[in-house]
Design an enzyme around this catalytic site. Structure first.
Site, mmCIF file in Angstrom:
data_model
loop_
_atom_site.group_PDB
_atom_site.id
_atom_site.type_symbol
_atom_site.label_atom_id
_atom_site.label_comp_id
_atom_site.label_asym_id
_atom_site.label_seq_id
_atom_site.Cartn_x
_atom_site.Cartn_y
_atom_site.Cartn_z
ATOM 1 C CG ASP A 86 -0.271 -0.052 2.522
ATOM 2 O OD1 ASP A 86 0.967 -0.191 2.543
ATOM 3 O OD2 ASP A 86 -0.961 0.048 3.546
ATOM 4 C CG ASP A 113 -13.346 -0.357 -16.052
ATOM 5 O OD1 ASP A 113 -13.035 -1.508 -16.395
ATOM 6 O OD2 ASP A 113 -12.505 0.551 -15.910
ATOM 7 N N PRO A 121 -16.649 -8.300 -0.618
ATOM 8 C CG PRO A 121 -15.192 -9.733 0.493
ATOM 9 C CD PRO A 121 -15.965 -9.601 -0.777
ATOM 10 C CG ASP A 122 -12.190 -5.557 0.843
ATOM 11 O OD1 ASP A 122 -12.674 -6.399 1.624
ATOM 12 O OD2 ASP A 122 -10.969 -5.362 0.716
ATOM 13 C CG HIS A 168 -9.666 -2.785 -16.102
ATOM 14 N ND1 HIS A 168 -10.324 -1.589 -16.277
ATOM 15 C CD2 HIS A 168 -8.348 -2.525 -16.331
ATOM 16 C CE1 HIS A 168 -9.460 -0.648 -16.588
ATOM 17 N NE2 HIS A 168 -8.248 -1.184 -16.635
ATOM 18 C CG ASP A 300 -5.093 17.835 -16.863
ATOM 19 O OD1 ASP A 300 -4.733 18.924 -17.343
ATOM 20 O OD2 ASP A 300 -6.113 17.225 -17.237
ATOM 21 C CB SER A 324 -6.450 1.216 -15.808
ATOM 22 O OG SER A 324 -6.717 1.145 -17.177
#
Length: 368
Positions: A86, A113, A121-122, A168, A300, A324
């Site tokens: 992370d 998408d 579950p998340d 994805h 940007d 992505s």
């Protein structure tokens, strides 16, 4: 590339139908769609000649006609080792942001998408449920033209189940709002799952326009778009302009071909519209990712996009790389800003993201 026998026409607002205008050209009307049903999906037996196209557009009933271009997710990028699963939270200063807000539960980010595993579950607690619809009763309870669109909608197959058969879209959704084993950038906001790409990550402009319009109608403030085409389709640009007029932020992937987008565009990211944020990818060391597209005028911002661990289809997890992945990080950051101050305009949100980003000298020739 385009579907050689499909076209999108923009009809004039003073008429309701265009069948009489195109009948003599052996063109079939497949569907009216978009704002006020002003877009028309057409199908022909063979590709229309330039002469026929010119004749059609001379009619007062049709403003323009364009090919129904193909779009797809950016090319697959193998992931590389990183020191932490992370690492991106440090780049985003997530912990500091979460001390202020973890996101407003009324704020909706649409993920357009391959779909989203809305039972993951998340993610399950952060799906934007359509409370006006009774699921699985085969009735359009809210009269929006979509039957049983409780979790979102599948525009690829034209039915109510936006479940992800690729992974994805679920990965992108997790980057924005996972709230479990994985924690997204804005873990308390809502995700609107919209599928318009097939299991291989391919779709077309007409379906993307339908999905964007639906997202706006459902109240999404931010739309995350991790797909692209080299063709600057006029109908798609007009739909994103409609989103801008509705105060919707449109975050788009710059692409994974290591191209200079100032020279060879990637759309929708390259459209010159003020509500679009075009996002390139960087890695754990803050260096530009080897695969990312770039451009001093067309891109940007850079955001984490190398070896990102997130949610995947069927309740699983996966590491993926690409612009992505960078795109939903920016969408998540925008969601936190809007959660903190709902009175900000789409232009102020974009300006705040640009102004508060870390300035890297190595990127000066790559993006603003």
């Amino acid at each position: 590339l385009a579907i050689s026998t499909e076209y999108i026409a923009k009809k004039s607002p003073h008429i309701s139908k265009i069948e009489n205008t195109i009948l003599k050209y052996n063109i079939n009307v497949i569907k009216y769609f978009g704002p006020n049903n002003n877009f028309v999906l057409l199908k022909t037996k063979r590709k229309l000649t330039k002469r026929i196209l010119q004749k059609i557009t001379k009619s007062e009933d049709i403003e323009y006609i364009v090919t129904n271009d193909l779009v797809s997710i950016p090319r697959f990028i193998p992931s590389t080792p990183v020191t932490s699963n992370d690492w991106w939270h440090g780049h985003l200063q997530s912990e500091q942001a979460w001390q202020i807000t973890r996101g407003n539960q009324n704020l909706i980010v649409a993920v357009i998408d391959t779909g989203v595993d809305y039972l993951h579950p998340d993610l399950a607690s952060n799906i934007a449920i359509n409370e006006d619809e009774i699921p699985n009763n085969h009735i359009d309870d809210d009269n929006n033209g979509k039957i049983d669109d409780y979790y979102g909608y599948n525009f690829f197959s034209d039915h109510s189940d936006p479940n992800d058969d690729n992974g994805h879209g679920t990965h992108c959704a997790g980057i924005i709002a996972a709230n479990g084993k994985i924690t997204g950038a804005a873990p308390n906001i809502k995700i609107l799952p919209l599928k318009f790409l097939n299991q291989y990550g391919a779709g077309d402009i007409a379906k993307s326009i339908m999905a964007i319009h639906y997202a706006i109608e459902r109240g999404a403030k931010i739309i995350s778009n991790s797909y692209g085409t080299p063709n600057p389709n006029k109908a798609l640009k007009e739909m994103i302009q409609y989103a801008e007029d509705a105060g919707v932020l449109f975050v788009a992937a710059a692409g994974n071909a290591h191209n200079n987008n100032d020279i060879r565009g990637e759309y929708p990211a390259n459209f010159d519209l003020k509500n679009i944020i075009s996002v390139a990818a960087n890695g754990e060391n803050r260096a530009q990712a080897s695969f990312t597209n770039y451009g001093s005028y067309s891109v940007d911002i850079f955001a984490p996009g190398v070896s990102i661990l997130s949610t995947d289809k069927n309740g699983t997890y996966k590491t993926r790389s690409g612009t992505s992945m960078s795109t939903p990080f920016v969408a998540g950051a925008a969601a936190l800003m809007w959660s903190l101050d709902s009175n900000l305009s789409v232009y102020e949100i974009k300006e705040n993201i640009m102004r508060s980003s870390v300035k890297q000298r190595q990127y000066y020739s790559k993006a603003y």
